[in-house]
Design a protein around this motif. Structure first.
Motif, mmCIF file in Angstrom:
data_model
loop_
_atom_site.group_PDB
_atom_site.id
_atom_site.type_symbol
_atom_site.label_atom_id
_atom_site.label_comp_id
_atom_site.label_asym_id
_atom_site.label_seq_id
_atom_site.Cartn_x
_atom_site.Cartn_y
_atom_site.Cartn_z
ATOM 1 N N PHE A 188 22.569 42.825 49.087
ATOM 2 C CA PHE A 188 23.940 42.529 48.651
ATOM 3 C C PHE A 188 24.173 41.010 48.698
ATOM 4 O O PHE A 188 24.735 40.432 47.781
ATOM 5 C CB PHE A 188 24.964 43.203 49.588
ATOM 6 C CG PHE A 188 25.207 44.657 49.290
ATOM 7 C CD1 PHE A 188 24.157 45.543 49.117
ATOM 8 C CD2 PHE A 188 26.501 45.158 49.193
ATOM 9 C CE1 PHE A 188 24.386 46.889 48.859
ATOM 10 C CE2 PHE A 188 26.747 46.501 48.930
ATOM 11 C CZ PHE A 188 25.680 47.354 48.777
ATOM 12 N N GLU A 189 23.729 40.427 49.828
ATOM 13 C CA GLU A 189 23.952 38.987 50.025
ATOM 14 C C GLU A 189 23.260 38.179 48.938
ATOM 15 O O GLU A 189 23.791 37.194 48.434
ATOM 16 C CB GLU A 189 23.375 38.553 51.384
ATOM 17 C CG GLU A 189 24.275 38.842 52.566
ATOM 18 C CD GLU A 189 23.590 38.460 53.860
ATOM 19 O OE1 GLU A 189 23.323 37.267 54.063
ATOM 20 O OE2 GLU A 189 23.286 39.373 54.655
ATOM 21 N N SER A 190 22.033 38.593 48.576
ATOM 22 C CA SER A 190 21.254 37.793 47.631
ATOM 23 C C SER A 190 21.494 38.185 46.170
ATOM 24 O O SER A 190 20.824 37.668 45.277
ATOM 25 C CB SER A 190 19.762 37.909 47.969
ATOM 26 O OG SER A 190 19.403 39.275 47.988
ATOM 27 N N ALA A 191 22.434 39.101 45.942
ATOM 28 C CA ALA A 191 22.668 39.570 44.559
ATOM 29 C C ALA A 191 23.147 38.417 43.664
ATOM 30 O O ALA A 191 23.957 37.594 44.092
ATOM 31 C CB ALA A 191 23.703 40.682 44.574
ATOM 32 N N GLN A 192 22.669 38.414 42.441
ATOM 33 C CA GLN A 192 23.046 37.366 41.491
ATOM 34 C C GLN A 192 24.290 37.748 40.688
ATOM 35 O O GLN A 192 24.776 36.981 39.868
ATOM 36 C CB GLN A 192 21.887 37.107 40.504
ATOM 37 C CG GLN A 192 20.596 36.610 41.164
ATOM 38 C CD GLN A 192 20.797 35.282 41.891
ATOM 39 O OE1 GLN A 192 21.274 34.310 41.309
ATOM 40 N NE2 GLN A 192 20.469 35.251 43.184
ATOM 41 N N ARG A 193 24.750 38.951 40.887
ATOM 42 C CA ARG A 193 25.922 39.435 40.153
ATOM 43 C C ARG A 193 26.848 40.180 41.118
ATOM 44 O O ARG A 193 26.422 40.525 42.221
ATOM 45 C CB ARG A 193 25.493 40.361 39.009
ATOM 46 C CG ARG A 193 24.752 41.610 39.487
ATOM 47 C CD ARG A 193 24.651 42.628 38.368
ATOM 48 N NE ARG A 193 23.868 43.800 38.720
ATOM 49 C CZ ARG A 193 24.314 44.847 39.383
ATOM 50 N NH1 ARG A 193 25.552 44.868 39.832
ATOM 51 N NH2 ARG A 193 23.533 45.899 39.629
ATOM 52 N N PRO A 194 28.104 40.452 40.704
ATOM 53 C CA PRO A 194 28.984 41.222 41.594
ATOM 54 C C PRO A 194 28.421 42.630 41.827
ATOM 55 O O PRO A 194 27.801 43.206 40.935
ATOM 56 C CB PRO A 194 30.307 41.296 40.826
ATOM 57 C CG PRO A 194 30.219 40.239 39.790
ATOM 58 C CD PRO A 194 28.782 40.054 39.458
ATOM 59 N N ILE A 195 28.662 43.150 43.029
ATOM 60 C CA ILE A 195 28.226 44.519 43.337
ATOM 61 C C ILE A 195 29.321 45.451 42.803
ATOM 62 O O ILE A 195 30.505 45.251 43.081
ATOM 63 C CB ILE A 195 28.078 44.744 44.869
ATOM 64 C CG1 ILE A 195 27.319 43.594 45.528
ATOM 65 C CG2 ILE A 195 27.468 46.097 45.170
ATOM 66 C CD1 ILE A 195 25.860 43.519 45.217
ATOM 67 N N LYS A 196 28.874 46.454 42.060
ATOM 68 C CA LYS A 196 29.847 47.383 41.468
ATOM 69 C C LYS A 196 30.089 48.542 42.442
ATOM 70 O O LYS A 196 29.159 49.284 42.778
ATOM 71 C CB LYS A 196 29.284 47.900 40.157
ATOM 72 C CG LYS A 196 30.294 48.048 39.066
ATOM 73 C CD LYS A 196 29.654 48.422 37.757
ATOM 74 C CE LYS A 196 29.366 47.223 36.890
ATOM 75 N NZ LYS A 196 28.728 47.572 35.608
ATOM 76 N N PHE A 197 31.344 48.699 42.889
ATOM 77 C CA PHE A 197 31.697 49.754 43.843
ATOM 78 C C PHE A 197 32.525 50.841 43.156
ATOM 79 O O PHE A 197 33.403 50.517 42.343
ATOM 80 C CB PHE A 197 32.543 49.185 44.988
ATOM 81 C CG PHE A 197 31.752 48.405 45.992
ATOM 82 C CD1 PHE A 197 31.159 49.044 47.073
ATOM 83 C CD2 PHE A 197 31.605 47.034 45.858
ATOM 84 C CE1 PHE A 197 30.430 48.322 48.007
ATOM 85 C CE2 PHE A 197 30.878 46.308 46.788
ATOM 86 C CZ PHE A 197 30.280 46.950 47.865
ATOM 87 N N VAL A 198 32.287 52.081 43.557
ATOM 88 C CA VAL A 198 33.168 53.164 43.099
ATOM 89 C C VAL A 198 34.352 53.243 44.057
ATOM 90 O O VAL A 198 34.200 52.975 45.249
ATOM 91 C CB VAL A 198 32.452 54.538 43.085
ATOM 92 C CG1 VAL A 198 31.510 54.667 41.939
ATOM 93 C CG2 VAL A 198 31.742 54.805 44.405
ATOM 94 N N THR A 199 35.510 53.577 43.536
ATOM 95 C CA THR A 199 36.694 53.718 44.389
ATOM 96 C C THR A 199 37.706 54.654 43.732
ATOM 97 O O THR A 199 37.677 54.843 42.514
ATOM 98 C CB THR A 199 37.333 52.339 44.674
ATOM 99 O OG1 THR A 199 38.614 52.528 45.235
ATOM 100 C CG2 THR A 199 37.495 51.498 43.445
ATOM 101 N N THR A 200 38.570 55.218 44.566
ATOM 102 C CA THR A 200 39.603 56.101 44.007
ATOM 103 C C THR A 200 40.716 55.269 43.372
ATOM 104 O O THR A 200 41.399 55.743 42.472
ATOM 105 C CB THR A 200 40.207 57.000 45.099
ATOM 106 O OG1 THR A 200 40.528 56.184 46.223
ATOM 107 C CG2 THR A 200 39.249 58.079 45.531
ATOM 108 N N GLY A 201 40.899 54.050 43.834
ATOM 109 C CA GLY A 201 41.944 53.211 43.233
ATOM 110 C C GLY A 201 41.994 51.848 43.869
ATOM 111 O O GLY A 201 41.559 51.678 45.022
ATOM 112 N N ILE A 202 42.529 50.886 43.124
ATOM 113 C CA ILE A 202 42.713 49.548 43.680
ATOM 114 C C ILE A 202 43.770 49.662 44.793
ATOM 115 O O ILE A 202 44.849 50.190 44.557
ATOM 116 C CB ILE A 202 43.186 48.562 42.578
ATOM 117 C CG1 ILE A 202 42.174 48.545 41.414
ATOM 118 C CG2 ILE A 202 43.418 47.172 43.134
ATOM 119 C CD1 ILE A 202 40.773 48.122 41.740
ATOM 120 N N GLY A 203 43.430 49.204 45.969
ATOM 121 C CA GLY A 203 44.364 49.314 47.105
ATOM 122 C C GLY A 203 44.051 50.493 48.005
ATOM 123 O O GLY A 203 44.672 50.647 49.052
#
Lengths: 317, 498
Positions: A145-160
């Motif tokens: 995760f730390e060395s990723a060159q792009r944003p990590i895409k996370f699944v979520t039920t909603g913003i917040g």
């Protein structure tokens, strides 16, 4: 005869009137069923905890306890109902502070209620989440995760939501960038999204991602100590990120502001005893729920710790 | 399978299934309640119960709610549950022309064949559940929903412009509330009531039931139209006719059962989508399209069969991955965990008997529900000849109690009444309510699937044609859109050549 009747009546009136001022002479509490508002739907994690605990509370209080699900707005609706209920000790609720903290400290918006006025009764337990990734996916450790060159895409039920917060809170500590694939109805459906390869990672409890165990694997546990079901999975604290322990589903019972202190104490004592019941402790082990009996002062300390974490998110934004 | 089957011989198991069926029918028939409420009420009582008996109870409830909800949909134009709204379109016109018993009988028989079909399809698809669930990602989901939305044009046959406007209004109303995609409140006007959007149950119940009540009261009389002589109606003959109607159309109910099961398997859709999709596909495939919406036998079979068949399908993702396929199975998922069972591959491996128990329970409960339903149909159908002055206050009371009990929120009752007035006005101006309902139910699903697809692909639209399933669904959607234009062009050419 007439005079003696008058005297007796006067004496009775004085006794009745004075009884109201003698503390011990007040009606015993509780003398009728107590309602417990659950701010999430039936069958979910919060609901299951309440249904596992309340039979014990019922025995201690000696009156029936009615569980009422009042879901909506990420837990806000149920908490608002508790806040606005009559402060007589007969309506209490499982109050989830997180959405109000998000409104205030992340979205910079005035919360719908003054949550600090709740009469906190007791915290019984805490359901903490795991960070999980797709088996065989690109990211197999926090180092990736730390060395990723792009944003990590996370699944979520909603913003917040709690899963969004967990990803953001860990990101500010670890230093990775986030992107969100939002809108899943449940955290279980979100786990399917990771298993299918729609996103890189997600946060959830065992009952959320356990059904997908052939497709996803837990990477880090947000608890204080390792979870018995996954003893090989390190905690975030072990990896140097202890602030994440404040996240997840916090099980705090509160009464409406202004509830008489003596009634709150009766309820607190009932919850104190019930949360130490061997059956409830066994339930906690089985469902990977941390049984953490905590007095109100401890609860407000945890709220303050969460606020500190959220302030970091605001700074990042 | 043998263990689950043998448990059915246990009188306790049969009693529990019958109790579930009774609860399901009652909760289904009361507008606003439905299986989610019934299951939530039953959940705590099953805490100390033998897990298999608990599964029988849940199965009994889940399977019988559909039929319960169809009875008021047919006789009073008041859907007991939102998925029954599709049954109103043809059930009620049949009741209006004095064929209430036939329509209820069609529904009972369709529910029966639907639950058996659903269970058979579910067992057949068990080995394929992983590829099916994994094949349906957001892009495939988007085309499936888009296909349903395009059907608005068909559903409002002869009234396409008003249908599309109605669908648009439904879509707009569905946008109200907190958008989890953006983390923003839309059109909530600072009202915390609107945070979660316009609630589905009070809206749909109000749109259909209350608008019909206004219509009913202003018109007077009974459900059965004024020109129909209610004295001469043979309710028993109609009941038998209803059974024959379904059994003589095997292709229609088989197709509807496949649609229902298929939609049930895909997490996040549910009964409303199953019944509407089956109804509009039925409308597109029929040889008698003009009968749809005017009392078509096929219309009732399509919606009720799919609605019942989806229960079996929705079990698959629930037990295989712990992902609820419908709101009912979300409660069921909680029940599994309550009984110490973690859904997932291990459950399929170690507790397959419980999965079969649920499927068998669904079928047995439906046999009981349909049987009782058919026996009581001649009696129930008499509701359609009662005068509105008797029936309207009764229905209004049911609507008020039902919508209030769901969330114990009095504003929900106000919303149902407001939706009713809105529905009444829309009817008066010729806007088909079906298109509003389709837009309202499918709109948010389409929006979410569209945005999720674009996030997955980092903004590339190619994702919508990359998988074979997405491509096929896209072709179907485009073809459906173009079909009326092609038909009109052909008619024009024929007219020119003649």
């Amino acid at each position: 005869m007439k005079t003696s009747t008058k005297r007796l009546t006067a004496l009775a009136a004085v006794l009745i009137a004075s009884a109201a001022f003698i503390p011990g002479a007040q009606a015993a509490y509780p003398e009728k069923p107590v309602s417990v508002i659950v701010p999430f739907g039936a069958g979910g994690g919060f609901d299951q905890m309440v249904r596992a605990l309340m039979p014990k509370v019922e025995k201690i209080l000696g009156v029936p306890v009615a569980i009422k699900n009042n879901p909506g707005s990420g837990g806000r609706r149920g908490a608002i109902v508790v806040h606005k209920s009559k402060p007589d000790g007969y309506t209490i609720g499982l109050t989830f502070f997180t959405p109000f903290l998000v409104d205030e400290y992340v979205h910079n918006k005035k919360p719908a209620i003054d949550y600090r006025k709740f009469e906190v009764i007791y915290k019984t337990s805490h359901s903490r989440h795991f960070l999980y990734v797709a088996k065989g996916g690109k990211f197999q450790s926090l180092k990736d995760f730390e060395s990723a060159q792009r944003p990590i895409k996370f699944v979520t039920t909603g913003i917040g939501s709690s899963s969004w917060l967990a990803a953001e809170a860990l990101a500010v500590q670890v230093g990775y960038k986030t992107q969100f694939l939002s809108g899943y109805k449940t955290l279980s459906a979100a786990a399917l999204g990771v298993g299918r390869g729609d996103a890189d990672a997600g946060f959830g409890a065992i009952h959320h991602f356990g059904g997908m165990s052939e497709h996803v694997k837990p990477l880090v546990y947000m608890g204080i100590k390792r979870e018995a079901h996954y003893p090989d999975v390190p905690t975030a604290a072990e990896l140097g990120y202890p602030k994440s322990k404040a996240l997840g589903g916090i099980h705090v019972f509160s009464a409406p502001p202004g509830t008489p202190k003596d009634r709150v104490e009766v309820l607190r004592e009932a919850l104190r005893k019930a949360s130490r019941d061997p059956e409830f402790i066994a339930w906690g082990k089985e469902t990977a729920t941390d049984i953490e009996p905590t007095e109100p002062a401890g609860v407000w300390k945890e709220v303050d710790e969460t606020v500190e974490l959220f302030k970091l998110l605001k700074i990042k934004k | 399978m043998i263990l689950a089957g043998s448990r059915l011989a246990d009188p306790a198991a049969l009693s529990v299934i019958l109790l579930g069926a009774l609860m399901g029918v009652t909760f289904g028939a009361l507008p606003g309640l439905g299986s989610v409420v019934a299951l939530a009420i039953a959940l705590p009582f099953t805490y100390g119960m033998d897990p298999m008996l608990a599964m029988f109870l849940y199965a009994g409830i889940m399977s019988s709610v559909t039929f319960g909800g169809s009875v008021p949909a047919i006789l009073l134009n008041t859907p007991g549950t939102p998925p029954n709204a599709a049954t109103c379109f043809d059930g009620y016109p049949m009741a209006r022309r004095g064929e209430g018993a036939r329509a209820v009988s069609i529904s009972a028989t369709a529910c029966f064949v639907g639950s058996i079909g659903g269970a058979v399809i579910t067992i057949a698809l068990l080995p394929l559940v992983t590829p099916i669930v994994f094949a349906f990602g957001p892009p495939e989901f988007f085309w499936l929903i888009a296909f349903g939305l395009v059907m608005i044009a068909f559903a409002s046959r002869g009234n396409v412009i008003r249908g599309i406007i109605g669908g648009g209004i439904g879509l707009l109303l569905s946008m109200v509330g907190y958008s989890e995609m953006y983390g923003a409140f839309r059109y909530t006007f600072d009202s915390d009531y609107l945070w979660d959007g316009i609630p589905l149950v009070p809206f749909v119940v109000g749109l259909f039931a209350v608008s019909e009540l206004i219509n009913y009261s202003s018109r007077g009389g009974a459900t059965v139209g004024g020109e129909v002589q209610s004295e001469g109606i043979n309710w028993r003959a109609q009941t038998l006719q209803g059974i024959r109607d379904v059994l003589s159309r095997p292709l229609i109910w088989m197709r509807s059962a496949c649609i229902g099961s298929g939609i049930g398997i895909i997490p996040g859709l549910g009964g409303g989508v199953a019944s509407f999709m089956s109804y509009v596909i039925g409308m597109q495939r029929t040889r008698e399209p003009d009968l749809y919406g005017k009392g078509s036998v096929e219309g009732i079979i399509a919606s009720e069969t799919a609605n019942d068949a989806k229960d079996g399908g929705a079990l698959l993702p629930t037990v295989a991955f712990g992902i609820p396929g419908s709101p009912d199975t979300a409660i069921l998922l909680g029940a599994f965990i309550l009984h110490g069972l973690q859904p997932g591959p291990a459950l399929l491996r170690d507790h397959m008997d419980l999965v079969y128990a649920l499927l068998f329970g669904i079928v047995v409960s439906q046999v009981a529900t349909s049987g009782i339903g058919l026996l009581t149909t001649p009696l129930l159908a008499r509701i359609s000849v009662l005068k509105s002055r008797w029936i309207a206050p009764f229905v209004l009371t049911l609507v008020v109690i039902g919508t209030y009990m769901l969330r114990a929120n009095i504003v929900d009752v106000g919303l149902a009444i407001a939706a009713g007035i809105f529905g009444y006005l829309m009817r008066r101006f010729g806007f088909p309510l079906i298109s509003i309902a389709i837009g309202f139910i499918l709109g948010p699903l389409a929006e979410k699937a569209l945005l999720q697809s674009l996030i997955i692909s980092d903004g590339s639209y190619a994702i919508f044609v990359e998988s074979p399933i997405a491509l096929v669904l896209m072709i179907c959607t485009v073809a459906t859109l173009l079909a009326p234009l092609v038909a009109a062009w052909r008619r024009a050419r024929k007219a020119r050549s003649a």
